[in-house]
Design a protein around this motif. Structure first.
Motif, short mmCIF file in Angstrom:
data_model
loop_
_atom_site.label_atom_id
_atom_site.label_comp_id
_atom_site.label_asym_id
_atom_site.label_seq_id
_atom_site.Cartn_x
_atom_site.Cartn_y
_atom_site.Cartn_z
N SER A 90 0.83 -1.21 0.00
CA SER A 90 0.00 0.00 0.00
C SER A 90 0.86 1.26 0.00
O SER A 90 0.49 2.28 -0.58
CB SER A 90 -0.95 0.01 1.21
N MET A 91 2.05 1.16 0.62
CA MET A 91 2.96 2.31 0.60
C MET A 91 3.56 2.50 -0.80
O MET A 91 3.78 3.63 -1.24
CB MET A 91 4.07 2.11 1.64
N ARG A 92 3.78 1.41 -1.51
CA ARG A 92 4.25 1.51 -2.90
C ARG A 92 3.20 2.18 -3.77
O ARG A 92 3.53 2.95 -4.68
CB ARG A 92 4.57 0.11 -3.44
N ASP A 93 1.93 1.88 -3.52
CA ASP A 93 0.85 2.54 -4.28
C ASP A 93 0.88 4.04 -4.05
O ASP A 93 0.65 4.83 -4.99
CB ASP A 93 -0.51 1.97 -3.85
N LEU A 94 1.14 4.44 -2.81
CA LEU A 94 1.26 5.88 -2.52
C LEU A 94 2.46 6.48 -3.25
O LEU A 94 2.38 7.57 -3.82
CB LEU A 94 1.42 6.10 -1.02
N ALA A 95 3.58 5.75 -3.24
CA ALA A 95 4.81 6.25 -3.87
C ALA A 95 4.61 6.47 -5.37
O ALA A 95 5.16 7.41 -5.95
CB ALA A 95 5.95 5.28 -3.62
N LYS A 96 3.81 5.61 -5.99
CA LYS A 96 3.59 5.70 -7.44
C LYS A 96 2.85 6.96 -7.85
O LYS A 96 2.90 7.38 -9.01
CB LYS A 96 2.82 4.47 -7.94
N THR A 97 2.14 7.60 -6.91
CA THR A 97 1.38 8.80 -7.26
C THR A 97 2.29 9.99 -7.56
O THR A 97 1.86 10.95 -8.20
CB THR A 97 0.45 9.20 -6.09
N GLY A 98 3.54 9.95 -7.08
CA GLY A 98 4.45 11.08 -7.26
C GLY A 98 4.18 12.21 -6.28
O GLY A 98 4.80 13.27 -6.36
N CYS A 99 3.25 11.98 -5.35
CA CYS A 99 2.89 13.01 -4.37
C CYS A 99 3.41 12.70 -2.98
O CYS A 99 3.03 13.34 -2.00
CB CYS A 99 1.36 13.17 -4.32
N VAL A 100 4.27 11.68 -2.89
CA VAL A 100 4.79 11.25 -1.60
C VAL A 100 6.31 11.31 -1.61
O VAL A 100 6.96 10.84 -2.55
CB VAL A 100 4.34 9.81 -1.27
N GLU A 101 6.87 11.91 -0.56
CA GLU A 101 8.33 11.97 -0.42
C GLU A 101 8.76 11.13 0.77
O GLU A 101 8.13 11.16 1.83
CB GLU A 101 8.78 13.42 -0.21
N PHE A 102 9.84 10.37 0.59
CA PHE A 102 10.42 9.60 1.69
C PHE A 102 11.66 10.32 2.20
O PHE A 102 12.55 10.66 1.41
CB PHE A 102 10.77 8.18 1.22
N LEU A 103 11.71 10.52 3.50
CA LEU A 103 12.82 11.23 4.12
C LEU A 103 13.88 10.26 4.62
O LEU A 103 13.61 9.09 4.87
CB LEU A 103 12.32 12.07 5.30
N SER A 104 15.08 10.77 4.79
CA SER A 104 16.18 9.97 5.30
C SER A 104 16.17 10.00 6.82
O SER A 104 15.70 10.95 7.45
CB SER A 104 17.50 10.53 4.78
#
Length: 459
Positions: A90-104
């Motif tokens: 489900s997190m991959r689905d969010l990532a595919k939208t291009g509207c989600v950033e993952f922080l370090s």
């Protein structure tokens, strides 16, 4: 135009089982698998997964105008892979939208930045490799464990190539200044800082369902109106919180998911946008620099590191753990390195907190122990066994001076190998270029020879 920056922290430690003094030297497995699976599954299905679906719906309904950022610790990701793999999907689905950033962040959600710069850098790289492998993004903005930050940490973060860092908008640091601006680090001027708006963040995290709160009930239009009423020059509203806010700290029955879903519509009506940290850093310039001499965090009223290192118990455990750092880095034992990561999680030190009752109530909410002293005893028993295993590979007979010499030798060898590898690569490239040049010359000679023969035949 005002913009809202939503950031959520996701972290769960590998909780330790009850480990007795008599287990030291006999039992080398430290974790409460049943409890870890139960907690991960419960929180994932009550909070994380429904929240992911809610955010995905918000992104789609707003045509990509809603944006959000996450930091997920490596030890949490490992548990998701074991116990709740559907969360990763489900997190991959969010990532595919291009509207989600993952922080370090640090892989182990550790306090390494306060003690061991080398371990800190290693964990950040390890974490970012994991994020890139799972979600196809290489983090560009850094957030430290529990938003811990100082000038010294800023220097390390900047040296790793990050352009931005998020931390707490602590009152004793800001003074009269507002957290609703972009700042830069006084110690590393190229590092831009995004500061948490504690009041508005906590209105959602802690006060949303509080019947005694004078602003209850909190609705989406009321919340957006508060943001609209802020001074026109205050353009960034950073809402930073734990992801468990959605569904766990604020259960579904409180209306938290409906509140979130309504935010984009009311924000658009007021001309307020949503941005990720990287977007803000790339578009805006800092209004001022901030110096943070002593580490700050987003925990408790003090906004310092006393939640983890505020008493003798915590400091003794902390010092003893990191006294093994150099020896662990030398070994190649996979299980030993895995335990090293799990034992560094800041939660173990948080459980040992002995603060006064009002804070203690908050700390005990997250602790699997009946008291801080029980947490300390259990952790030290585990740590004692861990140290026995480390010293079996690198005993006390190897003095620190000898150990440092050995480490230096290994590092020098690694540098020499890397240098030789580059020289070999360069030599191969030169050889390929030379062969190509010789072939080109040979081909040119053949062409000239063939041309001469043609001319002779024509005569």
């Amino acid at each position: 135009m005002k913009t809202i920056c939503f950031y959520f922290q996701i972290h769960q430690p590998f909780r330790l089982k009850r480990y007795r003094f008599f287990d030291i030297g006999n039992d080398h497995y430290y974790y409460d698998d049943f409890n870890n699976e139960e907690i991960m599954s419960r929180i994932a299905h009550r909070s994380y997964i429904p929240a992911n679906y809610t955010l995905l719906e918000m992104i789609k309904n707003s045509n990509g105008k809603f944006k959000v950022a996450f930091s997920i610790s490596g030890v949490a990701l490992e548990q998701f892979e074991i116990y709740v793999p559907e969360f990763i999907d489900s997190m991959r689905d969010l990532a595919k939208t291009g509207c989600v950033e993952f922080l370090s962040e640090t892989y182990a959600h550790s306090l390494a930045s306060l003690k061991d710069p080398e371990e800190f850098v290693d964990q950040v790289k390890m974490h970012d490799d994991k994020i890139e492998m799972l979600f196809g993004q290489r983090p560009k903005v850094f957030r430290n464990t529990e938003l811990i930050y100082s000038d010294e940490i800023a220097g390390m973060v900047a040296s790793m190539g990050f352009k931005g860092c998020i931390t707490e908008g602590a009152k004793h640091i800001l003074g009269w200044k507002s957290p609703n601006y972009l700042y830069s680090s006084a110690a590393a001027p190229k590092l831009k800082l995004l500061l948490k708006n504690s009041k508005l963040s906590d209105d959602i995290s802690f006060r949303f369902s509080n019947y005694e709160w004078n602003e209850y009930p909190l609705t989406a239009d009321k919340f957006i109106n508060w943001i609209t009423a802020l001074p026109e020059t205050e353009q960034i509203i950073n809402l930073f919180m734990n992801y468990e806010t959605l569904g766990e700290l604020q259960p579904r029955e409180t209306g938290i998911f409906e509140f979130m879903k309504a935010l984009p519509r009311f924000a658009e009506e007021k001309g307020i946008s949503f941005s990720t940290p990287a977007e803000i850093i790339s578009k805006l310039k800092p209004v001022d620099s901030l110096s943070v001499t002593y580490p700050i965090s987003w925990a408790d009223e003090e906004r310092d590191t006393s939640a983890w290192l505020g008493n003798l118990l915590q400091n003794e455990a902390f010092e003893k753990l990191y006294s093994m750092a150099e020896r662990v880095r030398l070994c190649n034992d996979r299980r030993l390195k895995q335990d090293w990561n799990y034992l560094q999680a800041s939660d173990h030190f948080y459980y040992m907190c002995t603060k006064h009752f009002s804070d203690g109530a908050v700390h005990s909410h997250y602790s699997p122990y009946d008291s801080p002293y029980e947490a300390f005893t259990n952790y030290m028993n585990v740590l004692s066994d861990f140290i026995v295993r480390v010293k079996a590979q690198y005993p006390d007979s190897i003095e620190n001076e000898e150990l440092n010499s050995l480490i230096t030798t290994i590092r020098n060898q690694a540098s020499e190998i890397e240098l030789l590898r580059k020289e070999l690569k360069s030599a191969k490239a030169e050889k390929i270029a030379r062969v190509k040049a010789e072939k080109a010359v040979a081909g040119e000679s053949k062409t000239k020879s063939a041309t001469k023969k043609t001319v002779v035949k024509e005569k």
